[in-house]
Design an enzyme around this catalytic site. Structure first.
Site, PDB file in Angstrom:
ATOM      1  N   ASP A  72      -6.522   0.744   0.461  1.00 34.70           N
ATOM      2  CA  ASP A  72      -6.668   1.198   1.845  1.00 34.70           C
ATOM      3  C   ASP A  72      -7.994   0.669   2.377  1.00 34.70           C
ATOM      4  OD1 ASP A  72      -8.622   2.733   0.654  1.00 34.70           O
ATOM      5  OD2 ASP A  72      -7.771   4.658   1.252  1.00 34.70           O
ATOM      6  N   LYS A 117       0.838  -1.200   0.000  1.00 32.78           N
ATOM      7  CA  LYS A 117       0.000   0.000   0.000  1.00 32.78           C
ATOM      8  C   LYS A 117       0.875   1.254   0.000  1.00 32.78           C
ATOM      9  CE  LYS A 117      -2.649   2.974   2.970  1.00 32.78           C
ATOM     10  NZ  LYS A 117      -3.046   3.269   4.357  1.00 32.78           N
TER      11      LYS A 117
END
Length: 217
Positions: free
Chosen positions: A145, A127
């Site tokens: 996310d 991420k």
């Protein structure tokens, strides 16, 4: 039962078109930064923490530590105090110092664009790496996310909680020019309409293509 390929392709086309009609199409970053390594650090701090809180912390943090060398040589206990309110401050502080040292020793203080090199830095997962690739290097990447994970499952684009699996599944069904903007648009959608605790399904323009909503009517 899995959706037929033509059905999921139609849904993807409809949803992405609607998102483009509602939200900006540029890749907006909600974290504040002025230097590439600052975005890396801000994203590391954002784990299990809101962007607003991170921005409050980094407003002071980046004035105190004005270079990568400052972070690399930071006192662990002092840095922990500086980032305490973002949570998990011990591991975050330790990783920030280690990653800064790695950048200086292995990459001459520059962020690498390669995802394997980025994820080789202390405390950097896919991420964080994809945030850097999207906003610093403008490399098409999907950032998974909490909003992307939750809403992608509700829409029926994916059916799992593993961020890496979600990333690759979305890459497989999305056109590449939507990889970066999807995260930005879904964050905006998750904050305004599809809220975690109380989604406003009735006023959501995506509800016709949303598996979650269709299952409730």
């Amino acid at each position: 039962m899995a959706e037929k390929p033509n059905t999921i392709n139609t849904k993807v086309k409809n949803v992405l078109s609607l998102l483009d009609s509602i939200y900006p199409t540029e890749d907006k970053c909600y974290l504040h930064y002025s230097k590439p390594y600052e975005l890396l650090i801000a994203t590391m701090l954002s784990a299990q923490c809101t962007d607003d809180r991170v921005n409050m912390v980094t407003d002071k943090l980046f004035k105190k530590y004005t270079s990568l060398n400052d972070f690399a040589s930071a006192n662990l206990k002092e840095l922990e105090k500086d980032i305490h309110s973002t949570g998990f401050y011990h591991n975050k502080a330790k990783n920030i110092i280690s990653a800064s040292q790695q950048l200086l020793s292995d990459y001459n203080g520059e962020l690498p664009s390669d995802i394997d090199k980025l994820t080789g830095l202390a405390g950097v997962g896919r991420k964080t790496a994809n945030v850097v690739r999207t906003h610093i290097f403008h490399i098409p990447s999907i950032v998974v996310d909490t909003h992307v994970k939750r809403i992608s499952n509700k829409l029926g684009f994916v059916n799992c909680d593993d961020p890496v699996k979600i990333e690759f599944q979305l890459m497989d069904i999305f056109p590449q020019d939507h990889w970066g903007r999807y995260n930005t648009q879904i964050i905006a959608h998750g904050r305004t309409i599809c809220k975690a605790r109380k989604p406003d399904c009735e006023n959501c323009l995506l509800n016709k293509d949303c598996d979650y909503y269709q299952s409730t009517i």
